[in-house]
Design an enzyme around this catalytic site. Structure first.
Site, PDB file in Angstrom:
ATOM      1  N   GLY A 194     -17.008   4.826  -2.951  1.00 31.34           N
ATOM      2  CA  GLY A 194     -16.909   3.364  -3.058  1.00 31.34           C
ATOM      3  C   GLY A 194     -15.462   2.905  -3.183  1.00 31.34           C
ATOM      4  O   GLY A 194     -15.157   2.005  -3.956  1.00 31.34           O
ATOM      5  N   ARG A 195     -14.584   3.555  -2.394  1.00 29.47           N
ATOM      6  CA  ARG A 195     -13.140   3.258  -2.428  1.00 29.47           C
ATOM      7  C   ARG A 195     -12.567   3.490  -3.824  1.00 29.47           C
ATOM      8  O   ARG A 195     -11.672   2.775  -4.276  1.00 29.47           O
ATOM      9  CB  ARG A 195     -12.850   1.834  -1.938  1.00 29.47           C
ATOM     10  CG  ARG A 195     -13.243   1.638  -0.472  1.00 29.47           C
ATOM     11  CD  ARG A 195     -12.796   0.311   0.059  1.00 29.47           C
ATOM     12  NE  ARG A 195     -13.204   0.101   1.441  1.00 29.47           N
ATOM     13  CZ  ARG A 195     -12.455   0.368   2.511  1.00 29.47           C
ATOM     14  NH1 ARG A 195     -11.255   0.873   2.362  1.00 29.47           N
ATOM     15  NH2 ARG A 195     -12.906   0.124   3.722  1.00 29.47           N
ATOM     16  N   SER A 246     -15.487   6.338   2.639  1.00 30.18           N
ATOM     17  CA  SER A 246     -15.450   5.718   1.302  1.00 30.18           C
ATOM     18  C   SER A 246     -16.687   6.119   0.477  1.00 30.18           C
ATOM     19  O   SER A 246     -17.350   5.260  -0.114  1.00 30.18           O
ATOM     20  CB  SER A 246     -15.339   4.190   1.402  1.00 30.18           C
ATOM     21  OG  SER A 246     -14.191   3.806   2.135  1.00 30.18           O
ATOM     22  N   TYR A 257      -3.540   4.325  10.529  1.00 22.75           N
ATOM     23  CA  TYR A 257      -3.130   4.534   9.138  1.00 22.75           C
ATOM     24  C   TYR A 257      -1.611   4.692   9.088  1.00 22.75           C
ATOM     25  O   TYR A 257      -1.052   5.731   9.417  1.00 22.75           O
ATOM     26  CB  TYR A 257      -3.832   5.754   8.532  1.00 22.75           C
ATOM     27  CG  TYR A 257      -5.351   5.667   8.514  1.00 22.75           C
ATOM     28  CD1 TYR A 257      -6.011   4.436   8.622  1.00 22.75           C
ATOM     29  CD2 TYR A 257      -6.127   6.809   8.385  1.00 22.75           C
ATOM     30  CE1 TYR A 257      -7.401   4.366   8.605  1.00 22.75           C
ATOM     31  CE2 TYR A 257      -7.520   6.747   8.361  1.00 22.75           C
ATOM     32  CZ  TYR A 257      -8.144   5.518   8.483  1.00 22.75           C
ATOM     33  OH  TYR A 257      -9.517   5.450   8.473  1.00 22.75           O
TER      34      TYR A 257
END
Ligand SMILES: NC(=O)c1ccc[n+]([C@@H]2O[C@H](COP(=O)([O-])OP(=O)(O)OC[C@H]3O[C@@H](n4cnc5c(N)ncnc54)[C@H](OP(=O)(O)O)[C@@H]3O)[C@@H](O)[C@H]2O)c1
Length: 330
Positions: A208-209, A205, A56
């Site tokens: 769902g992001r 997630s 990241y």
């Protein structure tokens, strides 16, 4: 905040964690000041299971966490990952690397950036199809023996890989995408394998992001350069089909008197005491809302209603672009 146990080795985490990826990577709109305040607020609220990865940034996410955690390292359960290969120039190569010599170098870099002498949970981020999993996990077991790592995990692995890795060195957690929109782990054997082997499950997630929050209704709602603009689910006809499902989920949240995000998180939390989701946010406002999901209990009737509108396989569009899809479920 409720504590949950992941795996049979003794790892205890807050039921809701905090995904830190979007603070410096993949999702647009970086604000380090608010991100730092969000991590500090999370600790205050008991959301102490923090998720990052060397990839990241690369590196900037671990550096951010390291700077916030200086002097308070022991207040959190720190999870990071290796395996999405980072080259000598500090940039991602687009390959996966599970070689022992590579991961030995990666853990030392992560420890330095995080400002700690040990990581609580160290995940293999993706499986390297060119390296037998026993080689990678043999080296991971040595990191535990050396005290650099307390517990081990894997992300986006296939059942047989999970089984072989766990037989090499005990695995405490599998991290894979899981939400009301991405229920693949329920029918591809991953969740069943975790349960059979007594391994904990960490849904990434889980909103769902961000889609399940209801705040993203057009591709253009996403900031310029945001990774999700390239995700099949956030484009064209697939997005329109997903919005129709979302509207039905939102109606259930309204009826319950909770926000759509809280409903989505409460649903993941309801999947078992061996499950600890890590919703991502870089804002205190969202974090506080999300932490409220830990107090939302869904009745059998409500779970049934959710099942009707968001069954396994309901989402339209793949969850990653084609090249990244090929790196999953190895
Ligand atoms: N192992 C893997 O391969 C992998 C892959 C992806 C992610 N992860 C990990 O999982 C974590 C969580 O996943 P994720 O961040 O991809 O997705 P997510 O948790 O499903 O959603 C995050 C998105 O939702 C938004 N959001 C959060 N709470 C909200 C609320 N209450 N209302 C409206 N919007 C809200 C966030 O906005 P803001 O950012 O603007 O706050 C962000 O855009 C990551 O941070 C990362 O640590 C792991």
């Amino acid at each position: 905040m409720e504590q949950r146990t992941l795996g049979g080795q003794g790892l205890r985490v807050s039921a809701l964690g905090l995904g830190c990826m979007g603070m410096t990577f993949a999702y647009g709109g970086q604000d380090d000041t608010e991100s730092r305040a969000t991590i500090e607020r999370a600790i205050e609220l008991g959301v102490t299971f923090l998720d990052t990865a060397d990839m990241y940034g690369p590196h900037t996410n671990e550096e951010l966490l390291g700077s916030v955690l200086a002097g308070r390292r022991d207040e959190v359960v720190l999870a990071t990952k290796f395996g999405n290969e980072i080259g000598p120039d500090g940039q991602g190569t687009g390959r996966v690397n599970g070689r022992p010599d590579y991961l030995r170098g990666q853990i030392d870099g992560s420890l330095a950036r995080l400002g700690t002498d040990h990581v609580d949970l160290y995940y293999q981020h993706r499986v390297d199809p060119d390296v037998p999993i026993e080689e990678t996990w043999g080296a991971l077991g040595e990191l535990v023996e050396a005290g650099k790592v307390r517990y081990l995990g894997i992300s986006e692995a296939a059942p047989d890989t999970i089984r072989r890795a766990h037989a090499t060195a005990p695995m405490s957690a599998v991290q894979t995408e899981y939400s009301l929109f991405t229920r693949d782990v329920e029918d591809n054997g991953v969740l069943a394998t975790c349960r059979e082997l007594g391994i904990g499950f960490v849904p990434y997630s889980p909103i769902g992001r961000g889609f399940l929050s209801g705040t993203i209704r057009r591709t253009e709602d996403l900031p310029e350069g945001d990774w999700r603009r390239n995700s099949p689910r956030f484009q064209g006809e697939a997005l329109q089909a997903n919005l129709r499902v979302l509207d039905e989920v939102n109606a259930l949240a309204e009826r319950k008197g909770v926000t759509p995000t809280q409903l989505a998180l409460a649903w993941v939390l309801a999947q078992g005491s061996d499950v600890a989701p890590i919703p991502g946010t870089k804002r205190r406002r969202y974090l506080e809302e999300n932490a409220g999901a830990a107090d939302v209990t869904l009745t059998a009737e409500e779970l049934e209603a959710i099942e009707k509108v968001a069954p396994v396989g309901v989402a339209s569009g793949e969850r990653y672009p084609a090249a990244a899809m090929r790196m999953l479920h190895q």
